[in-house]
Write a protein that holds these residues in place. Structure first.
Motif, PDB file in Angstrom:
ATOM      1  N   LYS A 127       0.664  -0.990   0.209  1.00  0.00           N
ATOM      2  CA  LYS A 127      -0.181   0.438   0.016  1.00  0.00           C
ATOM      3  C   LYS A 127       0.375   1.131  -0.260  1.00  0.00           C
ATOM      4  N   LYS A 128       2.230   1.205   1.109  1.00  0.00           N
ATOM      5  CA  LYS A 128       2.252   2.564   1.308  1.00  0.00           C
ATOM      6  C   LYS A 128       3.785   3.034  -0.538  1.00  0.00           C
ATOM      7  N   GLU A 129       3.536   1.665  -1.204  1.00  0.00           N
ATOM      8  CA  GLU A 129       4.800   2.341  -2.257  1.00  0.00           C
ATOM      9  C   GLU A 129       3.729   1.864  -3.641  1.00  0.00           C
ATOM     10  N   LEU A 130       2.432   1.283  -3.665  1.00  0.00           N
ATOM     11  CA  LEU A 130       1.418   2.469  -4.212  1.00  0.00           C
ATOM     12  C   LEU A 130       1.135   3.815  -4.206  1.00  0.00           C
ATOM     13  N   PHE A 131       0.876   3.839  -2.891  1.00  0.00           N
ATOM     14  CA  PHE A 131      -0.135   5.393  -2.592  1.00  0.00           C
ATOM     15  C   PHE A 131       0.944   6.004  -3.121  1.00  0.00           C
ATOM     16  N   SER A 132       1.920   5.668  -2.505  1.00  0.00           N
ATOM     17  CA  SER A 132       3.595   6.900  -2.642  1.00  0.00           C
ATOM     18  C   SER A 132       3.596   7.439  -4.241  1.00  0.00           C
ATOM     19  N   TYR A 133       3.405   6.129  -4.747  1.00  0.00           N
ATOM     20  CA  TYR A 133       3.872   6.320  -6.217  1.00  0.00           C
ATOM     21  C   TYR A 133       2.831   7.220  -7.011  1.00  0.00           C
TER      22      TYR A 133
END
Length: 258
Positions: A127-133
Motif C-alpha cells: 500500500k505504501k509503495e502504490l499510494f506513494s507512487y
C-alpha cells in the motif's frame, strides 16, 4: 506467458438485441478464431476500434467470460479449467470496476489485499509503495466519493496491483484521464515491464500504442488483421505511422471503404 489459440466468443442475443442489431441469426461473433502470444518483460497491445472484440478478449483472459471455442492459457493455466490459478496471477483493470464510494482508499486496499490472502504486513508495505507512487497518501482516509476521477482511476490501479501480480491486464488504461494522470499510468506500466512483468493493454489510441507497446495485434470485427512488433506492422503496411497502418488495415477489412 499468455497463449491464445483459435479463440472464438459467440454471444446469443435475446429478441430485443436481435431487433436492435438487425440480426436474424440470434448470434453475434464477437471474436473469431484469434491466436497470439504475449511474454514476460513486454507490453503487448490489443488495438482496434470500439466494438472490435478487445474487451471481450481481455475479459476472457481474466476468466470473467468463457471461450465458446479455442484455448487460452495464462502462465500455463487454462482460463476455463483452472480459473482460480489464473486469478492468483493476474491484475485486471476495467472501466467497469466500481469502487464503493462510502469506503476510503485505506479500507478498500486492505479489503482487496485480504481477498488475495495477503498478510497485513505485506498489505501495508505494498500500500505504501502504490499510494506513494500515485499520490494517494494524502487522500487515504477520505471517502472515495469525494475523490476526483483521476484519483479514483489511480486507486483502481492500486487495487488491481495490490497482490503484485505476474500478469497485468488493463482495458483502456488511460481512458478519460487528464494528461498528467495518464502519464503517471503509462510510466508505471513501463516500470512494470522493466521489472519483467507481462503487461497486456487494449487501446484505440494509436499514439499510446506506439509509445508503449513492444508488440501488438490489431483486431477489427473480431479478427486479427496484423500481429507483430510496431515496426513490423508499419513496415508491412508501407508507412512510418502506426495510425496510418491501422487505417490501411481498416479499409482492407471493410472492403476498401472507410
Amino acid at each position: 506467458m499468455i497463449e491464445v489459440n483459435d479463440f472464438t466468443k459467440i454471444y446469443h442475443l435475446n429478441r430485443k438485441q436481435k431487433t436492435e442489431q438487425k440480426n436474424k441469426s440470434g448470434q453475434k461473433i464477437a471474436v473469431d478464431r484469434i491466436s497470439f502470444k504475449a511474454e514476460e518483460g513486454e507490453i503487448f497491445g490489443l488495438l482496434g476500434p470500439n466494438g472490435a472484440g478487445k474487451t471481450t478478449t481481455l475479459r476472457t483472459l481474466a476468466t470473467l467470460l468463457k471461450p465458446t471455442e479455442g484455448e487460452i492459457k495464462v502462465q500455463g493455466f487454462d482460463v476455463e479449467k483452472e480459473p482460480m490459478e489464473v486469478r492468483k496471477r493476474i491484475g485486471f483493470l476495467t472501466s467497469e470496476l466500481k469502487l464503493d464510494t462510502h469506503f476510503t482508499p485505506n479500507y478498500t486496499i486492505d479489503f482487496f489485499g485480504k481477498l488475495h490472502k495477503m498478510k497485513q504486513e505485506d498489505i501495508e508495505n505494498r500500500k505504501k509503495e502504490l499510494f506513494s507512487y500515485f499520490g494517494i497518501m494524502d487522500y487515504a482516509d477520505k471517502k472515495i466519493g469525494e475523490l476526483s476521477t483521476g484519483m479514483m482511476q489511480k486507486l483502481s490501479i492500486a487495487v488491481s496491483l495490490i497482490h503484485n501480480p505476474e500478469v497485468i491486464i488493463f482495458d483502456e488504461p488511460t481512458n478519460g484521464l487528464d494528461i498528467i494522470t495518464a502519464r503517471a499510468v503509462t510510466d508505471y506500466l513501463i516500470a512494470l515491464k522493466e521489472e519483467g512483468k507481462l503487461v497486456v493493454i487494449s487501446t484505440h489510441i494509436m499514439d499510446i500504442a506506439q509509445k508503449l507497446c513492444d508488440r501488438i495485434a490489431i483486431i477489427i470485427d473480431g479478427e486479427i488483421m496484423a500481429y507483430g512488433s510496431v515496426d513490423k506492422v508499419k513496415e508491412d503496411n508501407g508507412t512510418d505511422s502506426l495510425e496510418q497502418a491501422f487505417f490501411e488495415l481498416y479499409k482492407k477489412a471493410k472492403g476498401g471503404q472507410e
